[in-house]
Structures are given as structure tokens and as C-alpha cells.
Design an enzyme around this catalytic site. Structure first.
Site, PDB file in Angstrom:
ATOM      1  N   SER A  30      -4.265   6.804  14.025  1.00 54.41           N
ATOM      2  CA  SER A  30      -4.715   7.995  13.308  1.00 54.41           C
ATOM      3  C   SER A  30      -5.119   9.093  14.268  1.00 54.41           C
ATOM      4  CB  SER A  30      -5.907   7.622  12.424  1.00 54.41           C
ATOM      5  OG  SER A  30      -6.535   8.770  11.904  1.00 54.41           O
ATOM      6  N   GLY A  63       0.815  -1.207   0.000  1.00 55.64           N
ATOM      7  CA  GLY A  63       0.000   0.000   0.000  1.00 55.64           C
ATOM      8  C   GLY A  63       0.848   1.256   0.000  1.00 55.64           C
ATOM      9  N   ARG A  68      -6.240  20.371   8.170  1.00 57.99           N
ATOM     10  CA  ARG A  68      -5.575  19.133   8.558  1.00 57.99           C
ATOM     11  C   ARG A  68      -4.066  19.376   8.659  1.00 57.99           C
ATOM     12  NH1 ARG A  68     -10.041  18.346   9.227  1.00 57.99           N
ATOM     13  NH2 ARG A  68     -11.426  16.687   8.515  1.00 57.99           N
ATOM     14  N   TYR A 116      -1.054   9.299  13.331  1.00 57.00           N
ATOM     15  CA  TYR A 116      -0.601  10.262  12.346  1.00 57.00           C
ATOM     16  C   TYR A 116      -1.732  10.934  11.624  1.00 57.00           C
ATOM     17  CZ  TYR A 116      -0.233   5.853   9.623  1.00 57.00           C
ATOM     18  OH  TYR A 116      -0.433   4.631   9.041  1.00 57.00           O
ATOM     19  N   PHE A 117      -1.310  11.977  10.950  1.00 54.12           N
ATOM     20  CA  PHE A 117      -2.257  12.906  10.369  1.00 54.12           C
ATOM     21  C   PHE A 117      -2.400  12.578   8.880  1.00 54.12           C
ATOM     22  CE2 PHE A 117      -1.272  14.276  14.497  1.00 54.12           C
ATOM     23  CZ  PHE A 117      -2.369  14.987  14.956  1.00 54.12           C
ATOM     24  N   ASP A 141       0.131  -8.809   2.096  1.00 54.22           N
ATOM     25  CA  ASP A 141      -0.923  -7.946   1.570  1.00 54.22           C
ATOM     26  C   ASP A 141      -1.894  -8.806   0.787  1.00 54.22           C
ATOM     27  OD1 ASP A 141      -2.402  -5.757   0.230  1.00 54.22           O
ATOM     28  OD2 ASP A 141      -0.713  -4.512   0.881  1.00 54.22           O
ATOM     29  N   LEU A 192      -3.813  -7.402  -1.498  1.00 54.74           N
ATOM     30  CA  LEU A 192      -3.913  -6.663  -2.764  1.00 54.74           C
ATOM     31  C   LEU A 192      -5.329  -6.169  -3.062  1.00 54.74           C
ATOM     32  CD1 LEU A 192      -1.566  -8.818  -5.032  1.00 54.74           C
ATOM     33  CD2 LEU A 192      -0.977  -6.806  -3.667  1.00 54.74           C
ATOM     34  N   LYS A 200      -9.986   2.654  14.890  1.00 49.05           N
ATOM     35  CA  LYS A 200      -8.666   3.039  15.405  1.00 49.05           C
ATOM     36  C   LYS A 200      -8.698   3.195  16.922  1.00 49.05           C
ATOM     37  CE  LYS A 200      -6.451   3.085  11.506  1.00 49.05           C
ATOM     38  NZ  LYS A 200      -5.460   2.024  11.205  1.00 49.05           N
ATOM     39  N   TYR A 235     -14.635   4.301  10.743  1.00 48.39           N
ATOM     40  CA  TYR A 235     -13.189   4.161  10.571  1.00 48.39           C
ATOM     41  C   TYR A 235     -12.455   4.658  11.812  1.00 48.39           C
ATOM     42  CZ  TYR A 235      -8.486   5.706   9.454  1.00 48.39           C
ATOM     43  OH  TYR A 235      -7.134   5.958   9.504  1.00 48.39           O
TER      44      TYR A 235
END
Length: 342
Positions: free
Chosen positions: A125, A11, A232, A178-179, A32, A34, A154, A150
Site C-alpha cells: 500500500s 475479496g 488520493r 498501490y493506491f 479465503d 470469508l 504493510k 494498518y
């Protein structure tokens, strides 16, 4: 150096992290399915580093295959777990898809490594903060009700990891909150490669600029921000990949904060959607066609992070600015026009 399992390693963020792991002397092994990536990315990684990472194609929700992989690879010493669905809007429309994939893949991994010493870096996230009360948001900020399924996956995944670390001392875990990752590798050989219509801003910008898409829609211009569009903290994907390597190194040395910890990973400043559009135009000389649309379900008004903990304790700091993010993303899009991955 040690072998590191990278789930979701073909990814966007995973492939850049594979490159940075190899640059740092590690041996990454990729799993993965895919579903949202392209196996041709492995060829691109090999062009960059000269080494083709080992690759296994299967779904981490398949518990039997996960246990078989662990049995076949007893020398894996670290895991970086990216494999998850991640589109906010889609999660609102298909919550069960997100809960099934994002939880089962994580729990299967943790079960398979139970009792084995392992360093585990989780791709979390800033969505765990919801709409924060204060900005910039620190790691000590309360985790509020998620704005989307989503985001909820997290939050709950972090709870699963925290409780697992408390129950099993063999796990050493870091969650990286993370952003918004954007940009591409400087070689333009890997970058963001969404299947279908992009759910994120920057790939839609580049695809619109190259003629693959129509006008860009700015979702809302009546937020309580200077220009009315959502804000953001955008981070260059290469900086983000290096943060994962820094997290593995900290876990190898022994994190003085214990066997579960969280870090914000961003630039420490926010950019609005309209500022990103302007940055793209300024750094590439390409004019964009955009329109204002209604707000999108699940979107937070504004969020950016305090990253001092990452600087002081993780030993990491973002180095690439928004202009470089836009330049590299555009260079990648132009590469894809001439060399489509198959």
C-alpha cells in the site's frame, strides 16, 4: 499455464485478479476465510469467465492448515497475497487485531513455502510512505513512520519479505504499493462488497446514492489542498488486477532487479474527496447528499504516486479514468440492489 494461489481471492481486489488471471490463461486457486467477503463471489466469477476457481475456506493464521495446503498442492508456482485486514480507522481502534492477522498469515505462508521455488506478489500500500515529503512519491522515497497500525503492518510486512528474499534465493518477490482501488468489473457481476458500514469512500458514496446509507461525511475540509479535502490516487480495480498479472509474468521471466522489488501502482495523479463526489455526480447524473466532518485519525493529507517504474519495468499502465471508476461502481451498486449476493 501455472497454478497461482490467491489468498483473499473472494475479496474485492482478489476476485478481480482471479478473473484477470483466468483471462491470461493461469489457473487460480483461492484461499479465503470469508470473514470479510462472500462465497457467492465464486458464482459471479464463473459467470464472467466460464470457469469456477478452486476454493479452500480456512484462516491463514492456522499454521497447520497452511502447511497441509502446501503439501496437498505441490504444483503451485505463484502466490498473490491479499488476505489482510485493511481499514485504517478500525486499525487505530483495534491494533492487535491487525497485527495478529496481517503478520501471522504472511509468516505462515512464507514458512510453508520455505525451500520451494515460488513467485510471490504482495498486496502492499501507499500507506508505507506516510505523508511524503515530495509528490508524486517514487519507490525511492523514504518509508516514514506509519500513520496507522494498518499502515505499519504493510511497512513491517515489506521488511519481512525483503529480509526473507535476502536469506532464501528460492523466493522471487514483488510488493505492489498501490493506491485507492475503486470501481467494478464492466459486467457489473463483481465489485466492492463491504460487510457492514463501508470504511472506504466510493462504496459509501454508492450505498448513499442507492438509499442504503445516510449522508456522506467528508472527513476534513481544512487540509492544505486546493479544495481542503484529502487527495488520493484512485485506481480502477480492473487496472489493479492486471498489474498483479503483470507482476507474476515479470517474476516468471526473471526480474533483472533481483529477487525483491517494489512498484507503485496507480494512475499517477490525485483526486480530492470532493472531486470524487463531483465525478460521481457528473458521470451518473445522480446527486449526492454529503456533509463536512472532522478529520479522521490515521488519514494522510495527500498522496499520489510516480508510476513510471511500473510503466517501464513492469510493462503495465492504468487505462481507466475516474469517470469510468464511478460509472462502474454505480452499475455494480444497482446490480446488487436487484441481485443481492447471499
Amino acid at each position: 499455464m501455472s497454478k497461482i494461489l490467491v489468498t483473499g481471492g473472494t475479496g474485492y481486489i482478489g476476485s478481480h485478479t482471479v478473473v484477470e488471471l483466468q483471462n491470461a490463461g493461469y489457473t487460480p486457486i483461492v484461499i479465503d476465510n470469508l470473514v470479510n467477503s462472500n462465497v457467492g463471489v465464486l458464482d459471479q466469477v464463473e459467470k464472467i469467465t466460464g470457469v469456477r476457481p478452486a476454493f479452500h475456506q480456512f484462516d491463514l493464521c492456522d499454521e497447520e492448515k497452511v502447511h497441509q495446503f502446501v503439501a496437498d498442492h505441490p504444483d503451485v508456482r505463484g502466490i498473490i497475497h491479499f488476505a489482510a485486514y485493511k481499514a485504517v480507522g478500525e486499525s487505530v481502534q483495534q491494533p492487535l487485531k491487525y497485527y495478529h492477522n496481517n503478520f501471522f498469515s504472511l509468516v505462515n505462508l512464507l514458512n510453508a513455502y520455505a525451500g520451494k521455488p515460488v513467485n510471490f506478489v504482495f498486496s502492499s500500500s501507499c500507506t508505507v510512505y506516510g505523508q511524503p515529503d515530495e509528490l508524486p512519491v517514487t519507490e525511492a522515497a523514504p518509508v516514514k513512520k506509519a500513520e496507522s497500525p494498518y499502515g505499519n503492518t504493510k511497512q513491517v510486512s515489506e521488511e519481512i519479505l525483503s529480509e526473507t528474499a535476502a536469506a532464501f534465493s528460492n523466493y522471487n518477490i514483488i510488493s505492489l504499493r498501490y493506491f485507492n482501488p475503486v470501481g467494478a468489473h464492466e459486467s457489473a457481476l463483481i465489485g466492492e462488497l463491504p460487510l457492514g458500514v463501508p470504511q472506504n469512500l466510493v462504496p459509501f458514496i454508492t450505498q448513499s446514492a442507492v438509499g442504503k446509507r445516510g449522508p456522506i461525511t467528508v472527513f476534513g475540509n481544512n487540509y492544505n489542498t486546493p479544495d481542503g479535502s484529502a487527495i488520493r490516487d484512485y485506481i480502477h480495480v480492473v487496472d489493479l488486477a492486471k498489474a498483479h498479472v503483470a507482476a507474476i509474468r515479470l517474476l516468471e521471466k526473471g526480474n533483472p532487479n533481483g529477487n525483491y522489488d517494489v512498484f507503485n501502482v496507480g494512475t499517477g495523479q490525485g483526486n480530492s474527496v470532493l472531486e470524487v463526489i463531483n465525478a460521481f455526480e457528473d458521470s451518473t447524473g445522480v446527486k449526492l447528499n454529503y456533509q463536512i466532518g472532522p478529520r479522521r485519525a490515521g488519514d494522510v493529507e495527500q498522496v499520489w504516486g510516480d508510476v513510471s517504474k511500473s510503466t517501464n519495468e513492469l510493462g503495465w499502465k492504468a487505462e481507466l479514468d475516474i469517470s469510468e471508476m464511478m460509472r462502474s461502481a454505480w452499475k455494480w451498486e444497482q446490480y446488487l440492489k436487484e441481485h443481492p449476493l447471499r
